[in-house]
Write an enzyme that holds these catalytic residues in place. Structure first.
Site, PDB file in Angstrom:
ATOM      1  N   CYS A 161      -9.366   1.694  20.941  1.00 42.04           N
ATOM      2  CA  CYS A 161      -8.590   0.676  20.196  1.00 42.04           C
ATOM      3  C   CYS A 161      -9.593  -0.789  20.081  1.00 42.04           C
ATOM      4  CB  CYS A 161      -7.180   0.168  20.744  1.00 42.04           C
ATOM      5  SG  CYS A 161      -7.038   0.576  22.547  1.00 42.04           S
ATOM      6  N   GLY A 169     -34.529   1.899  25.070  1.00 36.93           N
ATOM      7  CA  GLY A 169     -34.094   2.855  25.759  1.00 36.93           C
ATOM      8  C   GLY A 169     -33.446   4.194  24.853  1.00 36.93           C
TER       9      GLY A 169
END
Lengths: 463, 463
Positions: free
Chosen positions: B320, B69
């Protein structure tokens, strides 16, 4: 039903099939994710990279997987050219590279770069010293295949790699055809391969870029595959490709020896049982499993269909099998006949009986096509020779008709007289000189036609 | 072990698996070859193209298969920008496109093109009229996703497509997330999709370019896939992808309704059972299977690991959890909290019991991470409030620590006083204002630190 076109694509190796099935269950997730499915996919990818790198002869962190060998070559070429732009904008390639190298070189030229093309001899082999002579100080990249995909001739890659290293020019090796048989020797910098050539699944290429090679990926990149192959990794296929390469390599030495014998037999017998045939490619320095020949007065597409009906799948570099009407640039660079061209590439495990059966079927298939085209030898020669030189109008006729008309006309003129063929078929420029070479006639040259597309090709009857 | 990350990659659909196995035997050959294996491969490829085109809502000759894609988006964007270079060099995109659109836009900008970015509201939705207002006469291409991959918000694509058609600007729709659920409405010009999002195998993307759209493929091309996707076609995977898309679509309406109920339950209960959580994305106009929320005072990676240990695979747009320390550009554009971000995307067939189990596990997992970080609420508040305003030094601390320190300090100052947080974490610029918004505190702004990286963020306690 023997499939003799493994140089185009090999059927899936049983080991690849098994690995693919297992990793469809284990390796479908995104390896960039932290969850267990992602970590499992990452482990499979890492292991496949280690295995492929070992087979290639590089470090795992030097190798990335691409969606195809073609994309590996495209990225390899554009990445080095961009990374070494300061060194210069010259690309050196051989005349007989795969079309994907030619396409990448065309883009470079369209972008203002220069491309030097190193020719080959009649066997398709590039001379290492001629290649080395092109490595000027402004050369950013050199590209040489390990072995030719159409005629099987092996190139002096190790020697050229040494010359490149001495000149400080990185060498990109398109190793698509040779990688199943062994690693590429020499200090190459970039290497490309394609899994479906060694029984891996389609959808996997590999690109190795040795440390120290300046490389700047072109186009949009993402964080996958070290920024060198954007898009979601095809891990099941990658795992299968790596497993297949190991499996094929384990059998390579024994199988190469066996296939080499079958190819030698083919080279010898094809020349003996088919009249007016040219077996092409270097007779010794060649891939073990591939042989190519061209048949005069034959339409390649018709011959392929005839062989297909007889149960043999082969391919061809003739223009009369392609949509472009341009003959193979490889045969063109070698200066050999392109008409009626057949490439036979044997898969591992091919039996001697299959090869013998091919040799039984081939002469009849060639004869049939020649008879349908009214080629010389297939029909009775016209009574009595005409005196003096003649002009044959073959405008509008396509390969192999101009050569057939030439051959028939030469039979009708006395020794010393000329035959001029007017043709607008691009292939005639290649096949008429090649016909002269194989038939011992003299090619005098060509001149453009006045007010029309095409040229007049002049041949003097010698024998 | 529930896998709730289908928006990253879906496991192989049983129909895809079956089709893949069958076409590994039938479709491995080169479809450009004339022999029976080649013709068989070509037939499979043609049939898959017909099926995929029907599901997309375009003509078969408008659709090509790409290796991913991502590559479909890259080629779609570069092809239209090159084809319409005469119209202008402006690209309009939304702020919340997939990173592959951003990467292609970066390449365009680096090449001297201009890129206009249309923002979104706090739900992630782009306003059609704001998008339409950017369609200046020199706009070569506009790009808008059908639905957002991180928060599930559906975009007004049909409306934008009409505006683009009226302005004579082609619209490229990244339909990766919505294609399993149905075709994209409206007069779009280019559409991209990705098979592994709908249970197809990895290695297959699709690119539809409607007739009449000026398109000039960039980079090296070959004769495969209409010159829009170079390299050997991955036919077994293409066949499996097309089969899977049909199968998924047959179940789509019923399954969408069912999953929508589960997602509504998640949206409601997550907000109820987890303190200090923000459920993001448009509550109504959304993908049926996807829900995203952010948890204050939580390290996204630690939470993902906690949920993974509890048996749930989810993903996150928090910085994070990524190697780059940059939070998701989508959450950033929405202006919502990015810390402790969790995306839950349910595969077809997810049971209500699995969702309930997730809701049981989640509060404990969040609590555990907060306790480990010493977050407010998890530890006893310090005795007595401090008088007056304070400065908190969080330099060197990473998300979510600066926000945790801010929250603890606000508890200690009287209403009306300010807390200034000194932080060099890039995410603080997003998360501190978002924290104020969710907590009813007043964000006064930021100023650069003298002689240091980072900024001082000033918050006034309101409640």
């Amino acid at each position: 039903m023997p499939y003799f076109d493994v140089a185009s694509a090999a059927p899936l190796h049983p080991v690849a099939r098994e690995a693919l099935l297992a990793s469809l269950d284990e390796g479908w997730a995104d390896p960039a994710r932290l969850h267990r499915e992602g970590r499992r996919a990452r482990m499979l990818l890492d292991a496949a990279r280690e295995a492929a790198a070992e087979a290639v002869g590089c470090r795992a962190d030097e190798l990335v997987f691409t969606p195809s060998g073609t994309q590996a070559v495209h990225s390899g070429i554009s990445g080095v050219l961009a990374g070494r732009r300061r060194a210069g904008r010259r690309l050196v390639r051989s005349a007989v590279e795969h079309s994907c190298v030619l396409h990448a070189a065309q883009v470079h030229a369209a972008d203002g770069g220069s491309v030097a093309v190193v020719g080959c001899d009649r066997s398709g082999r590039v001379a290492a010293d001629r290649f080395a002579a092109e490595l000027t100080p402004d050369t950013a990249l050199a590209a040489l295949q390990s072995a030719n995909h159409e005629v099987g001739t092996v190139q002096p890659v190790a020697e050229v790699a040494e010359a490149c290293a001495a000149a400080g020019v990185p060498l990109l090796v398109d190793a698509a055809q040779s990688l199943p048989w062994g690693p590429v020797a020499g200090p190459w910098s970039v290497l490309a391969g394609s899994a479906h050539k060694w029984g891996g699944p389609p959808g996997v290429g590999l690109l190795a870029v040795r440390k120290g090679t300046r490389f700047a990926p072109r186009g949009p990149v993402d964080e996958r595959e070290a920024g060198r192959a954007p898009g979601f990794e095809n891990i099941p296929a990658i795992v299968a490709a790596a497993a297949s390469l190991r499996a094929v390599r384990a059998e390579a030495a024994a199988e190469a020896g066996r296939l080499r014998g079958l190819v030698a037999r083919l080279r010898e017998r094809v020349a003996a049982v088919v009249p007016d045939v040219e077996v092409v490619g270097d007779p010794e320095r060649r891939l073990p499993h591939l042989v190519t020949f061209s048949c005069l007065y034959v339409d390649g597409e018709a011959l392929l269909h005839g062989l297909d009906r007889a149960g043999f799948s082969v391919s061809s570099g003739s223009s009369c099998t392609s949509s472009t009407l341009t003959p193979s640039h490889v045969l063109k660079a070698m200066g050999v006949l392109s008409e009626g061209n057949v490439r036979v590439s044997l898969p591992c495990g091919t039996g001697a009986d299959e090869v013998e059966r091919f040799l039984e079927v081939l002469p009849g298939a060639v004869r049939e096509v020649r008879a349908a085209l009214g080629a010389p030898g297939a029909v009775a020669a016209p009574a009595g020779g005409e005196a003096g030189s003649v002009v044959v109008d073959a405008l509008g006729a396509r390969c192999p008709v101009p050569v057939i008309e030439l051959a028939k006309a030469v039979e009708r003129v006395p020794v010393g007289a000329t035959v001029t063929v007017r043709s607008d078929d691009e292939v005639a420029a290649l096949d008429i000189p090649a016909w002269c070479w194989t038939q011992g006639q003299e090619y005098l040259g060509e001149r453009p036609l006045e007010g029309e597309r095409g040229a007049a090709y002049v041949v003097r009857r010698r024998v």
